[in-house]
Design a protein around this motif. Structure first.
Motif, PDB file in Angstrom:
ATOM      1  N   PRO A 132       5.427  17.875  -8.605  1.00 30.87           N
ATOM      2  CA  PRO A 132       5.077  16.575  -8.036  1.00 30.87           C
ATOM      3  C   PRO A 132       5.769  16.408  -6.687  1.00 30.87           C
ATOM      4  N   VAL A 133       5.016  16.035  -5.650  1.00 27.97           N
ATOM      5  CA  VAL A 133       5.599  15.925  -4.313  1.00 27.97           C
ATOM      6  C   VAL A 133       5.464  14.539  -3.699  1.00 27.97           C
ATOM      7  N   GLN A 134       4.505  13.737  -4.161  1.00 33.61           N
ATOM      8  CA  GLN A 134       4.382  12.404  -3.578  1.00 33.61           C
ATOM      9  C   GLN A 134       3.597  11.493  -4.508  1.00 33.61           C
ATOM     10  N   VAL A 135       3.799  10.200  -4.292  1.00 37.09           N
ATOM     11  CA  VAL A 135       3.033   9.160  -4.965  1.00 37.09           C
ATOM     12  C   VAL A 135       1.973   8.686  -3.982  1.00 37.09           C
ATOM     13  N   ASN A 136       0.734   8.700  -4.401  1.00 41.08           N
ATOM     14  CA  ASN A 136      -0.391   8.293  -3.572  1.00 41.08           C
ATOM     15  C   ASN A 136      -0.743   6.846  -3.924  1.00 41.08           C
ATOM     16  N   ILE A 137      -0.754   5.971  -2.920  1.00 41.39           N
ATOM     17  CA  ILE A 137      -1.117   4.569  -3.113  1.00 41.39           C
ATOM     18  C   ILE A 137      -2.321   4.263  -2.231  1.00 41.39           C
ATOM     19  N   LYS A 138      -3.388   3.756  -2.816  1.00 41.34           N
ATOM     20  CA  LYS A 138      -4.588   3.383  -2.065  1.00 41.34           C
ATOM     21  C   LYS A 138      -4.416   1.957  -1.530  1.00 41.34           C
ATOM     22  N   ALA A 139      -4.924   1.719  -0.321  1.00 39.94           N
ATOM     23  CA  ALA A 139      -4.748   0.403   0.295  1.00 39.94           C
ATOM     24  C   ALA A 139      -5.871   0.112   1.274  1.00 39.94           C
ATOM     25  N   LEU A 140      -6.197  -1.164   1.417  1.00 41.62           N
ATOM     26  CA  LEU A 140      -7.117  -1.587   2.463  1.00 41.62           C
ATOM     27  C   LEU A 140      -6.456  -1.464   3.831  1.00 41.62           C
ATOM     28  N   ASP A 141      -5.178  -1.830   3.909  1.00 41.38           N
ATOM     29  CA  ASP A 141      -4.427  -1.790   5.159  1.00 41.38           C
ATOM     30  C   ASP A 141      -3.258  -0.831   4.980  1.00 41.38           C
ATOM     31  N   HIS A 142      -3.519   0.462   5.173  1.00 34.91           N
ATOM     32  CA  HIS A 142      -2.488   1.443   4.847  1.00 34.91           C
ATOM     33  C   HIS A 142      -1.254   1.349   5.732  1.00 34.91           C
ATOM     34  N   PRO A 143      -1.355   1.020   7.037  1.00 35.47           N
ATOM     35  CA  PRO A 143      -0.113   0.885   7.799  1.00 35.47           C
ATOM     36  C   PRO A 143       0.779  -0.250   7.282  1.00 35.47           C
ATOM     37  N   ALA A 144       0.176  -1.386   6.907  1.00 35.63           N
ATOM     38  CA  ALA A 144       0.961  -2.525   6.431  1.00 35.63           C
ATOM     39  C   ALA A 144       1.618  -2.217   5.085  1.00 35.63           C
ATOM     40  N   VAL A 145       0.877  -1.615   4.190  1.00 38.81           N
ATOM     41  CA  VAL A 145       1.453  -1.272   2.884  1.00 38.81           C
ATOM     42  C   VAL A 145       2.508  -0.185   3.046  1.00 38.81           C
ATOM     43  N   GLY A 146       2.281   0.752   3.944  1.00 37.83           N
ATOM     44  CA  GLY A 146       3.295   1.766   4.219  1.00 37.83           C
ATOM     45  C   GLY A 146       4.586   1.156   4.740  1.00 37.83           C
ATOM     46  N   ILE A 171       5.923   8.721  -0.440  1.00 36.04           N
ATOM     47  CA  ILE A 171       4.788   7.842  -0.727  1.00 36.04           C
ATOM     48  C   ILE A 171       3.760   8.025   0.376  1.00 36.04           C
ATOM     49  N   ASP A 172       2.547   8.363   0.000  1.00 38.68           N
ATOM     50  CA  ASP A 172       1.454   8.521   0.952  1.00 38.68           C
ATOM     51  C   ASP A 172       0.454   7.399   0.699  1.00 38.68           C
ATOM     52  N   VAL A 173       0.332   6.493   1.668  1.00 42.98           N
ATOM     53  CA  VAL A 173      -0.574   5.356   1.532  1.00 42.98           C
ATOM     54  C   VAL A 173      -1.888   5.713   2.208  1.00 42.98           C
ATOM     55  N   VAL A 174      -2.959   5.672   1.424  1.00 46.17           N
ATOM     56  CA  VAL A 174      -4.261   6.213   1.834  1.00 46.17           C
ATOM     57  C   VAL A 174      -5.273   5.070   1.952  1.00 46.17           C
ATOM     58  N   VAL A 192      -8.639   2.965   1.724  1.00 51.34           N
ATOM     59  CA  VAL A 192      -9.882   2.923   0.956  1.00 51.34           C
ATOM     60  C   VAL A 192     -10.627   1.652   1.349  1.00 51.34           C
ATOM     61  N   PRO A 193     -11.967   1.644   1.232  1.00 49.88           N
ATOM     62  CA  PRO A 193     -12.723   0.468   1.669  1.00 49.88           C
ATOM     63  C   PRO A 193     -12.809  -0.641   0.634  1.00 49.88           C
ATOM     64  N   GLU A 194     -12.571  -0.315  -0.629  1.00 48.55           N
ATOM     65  CA  GLU A 194     -12.780  -1.300  -1.672  1.00 48.55           C
ATOM     66  C   GLU A 194     -11.457  -1.964  -2.067  1.00 48.55           C
ATOM     67  N   PRO A 195     -11.467  -3.286  -2.316  1.00 57.65           N
ATOM     68  CA  PRO A 195     -10.245  -3.964  -2.741  1.00 57.65           C
ATOM     69  C   PRO A 195      -9.876  -3.592  -4.176  1.00 57.65           C
ATOM     70  N   ARG A 196      -8.641  -3.859  -4.507  1.00 53.69           N
ATOM     71  CA  ARG A 196      -8.142  -3.606  -5.854  1.00 53.69           C
ATOM     72  C   ARG A 196      -8.835  -4.536  -6.846  1.00 53.69           C
ATOM     73  N   THR A 197      -9.136  -4.020  -8.041  1.00 54.61           N
ATOM     74  CA  THR A 197      -9.702  -4.858  -9.101  1.00 54.61           C
ATOM     75  C   THR A 197      -8.578  -5.647  -9.764  1.00 54.61           C
ATOM     76  N   ALA A 198      -8.962  -6.538 -10.674  1.00 51.51           N
ATOM     77  CA  ALA A 198      -7.967  -7.349 -11.379  1.00 51.51           C
ATOM     78  C   ALA A 198      -7.255  -6.559 -12.473  1.00 51.51           C
ATOM     79  N   ALA A 199      -7.756  -5.385 -12.820  1.00 50.29           N
ATOM     80  CA  ALA A 199      -7.152  -4.605 -13.906  1.00 50.29           C
ATOM     81  C   ALA A 199      -5.756  -4.127 -13.507  1.00 50.29           C
ATOM     82  N   ASP A 212      -7.123   3.884 -10.954  1.00 54.27           N
ATOM     83  CA  ASP A 212      -5.808   3.425 -10.528  1.00 54.27           C
ATOM     84  C   ASP A 212      -5.704   3.456  -9.015  1.00 54.27           C
ATOM     85  N   ARG A 213      -4.910   2.542  -8.480  1.00 53.41           N
ATOM     86  CA  ARG A 213      -4.592   2.559  -7.055  1.00 53.41           C
ATOM     87  C   ARG A 213      -3.363   3.424  -6.774  1.00 53.41           C
TER      88      ARG A 213
END
Length: 246
Positions: free
Chosen positions: A5-19, A55-58, A60-67, A191-192
């Protein structure tokens, strides 16, 4: 053969801000920002880092669901005062309180600016040498079976296992734990947050991906097209990627 394992991938609409949020949260630095935003410990870009999971913030065009995400981070603290100070600082950075049904517990559940849950733990001796990320926690139905898969998939030995909880960590110690936690309910949405794995020098990514399929992994088509990584799911449908060697 094994993968690390080398990194945690997090999906985001605004990757610079989440990063930026995660860099400030962990006391790390944004070390690369382009198509994705990579966050890691200071001292210059070291990828893969020998101990920490970056952490690599990537984007994506779709927002997170409520799940609720079935993968999340636990953050370590060294004292009750540190926990209180860290929670206050994270709220000031844009985190929000999160209720995942935890009830009265000694840790604090928060969400990052795009709603990804994480926990700020009370001080625990076991996490004294992990760095700011104590553990990557995976909700699952069968920790024993998941420990067998992830133990075979990676070079992280299984440190403890029961019907309710399994723990893996890099053989040399240091860095976060991978914890598999029995949780009711089933996965209902992608998962995000997921892990990215890397072969060791001299190993072949496609051979490793084929090995994982024999262990119960399945191919995952996210519309990624022709990319240098391989998208898979584990036996309980948690997404992860096998990256190509640099």
């Amino acid at each position: 053969m094994a993968l690390r394992p080398v990194q945690v991938n997090i999906k985001a609409l605004d990757h610079p801000a989440v990063g930026r949020f995660w860099a400030e949260a962990l006391g790390w630095h944004v070390q690369a920002s382009g198509a994705t935003t990579y966050v890691g410990p200071g001292g210059g870009l070291r990828w893969p880092h020998p101990v920490a999971l970056g952490i690599d913030v990537v984007p994506v065009p779709e927002p997170r669901t409520a799940a609720k995400n079935r993968v999340h981070l636990d953050l370590a603290t060294t004292s009750a005062a540190h926990q209180e100070e860290l929670v206050a600082r994270l709220l000031a950075l844009g985190a929000t309180p999160a209720d995942v049904g935890q009830g009265e517990v000694p840790w604090t559940v928060l969400a990052d600016p795009e709603g990804n849950e994480f926990c700020v733990l009370e001080p625990r001796d076991v996490y004294r040498d992990t760095g700011p990320i104590a553990a990557v926690v995976v909700d699952c139905a069968d920790p024993r079976a998941m420990a067998r898969f992830w133990g075979e998939a990676t070079d992280w030995p299984v440190r403890e296992v029961s019907d309710d909880h399994a723990v893996l960590r890099a053989a040399g110690g240091g860095g976060p734990y991978l914890e598999l936690l029995r949780v009711p309910g089933q996965k209902t949405a992608p998962d995000r947050v997921h892990l990215d794995l890397l072969p060791y020098p001299g190993d072949d990514k496609e051979v490793e991906a084929a090995r994982l399929r024999t262990l119960g992994a399945r191919d995952l088509d996210l519309g990624q097209g022709d990319v240098p990584w391989t998208c898979l799911t584990d036996p309980e449908d948690h997404e992860f990627c096998v990256l190509a060697l640099p």
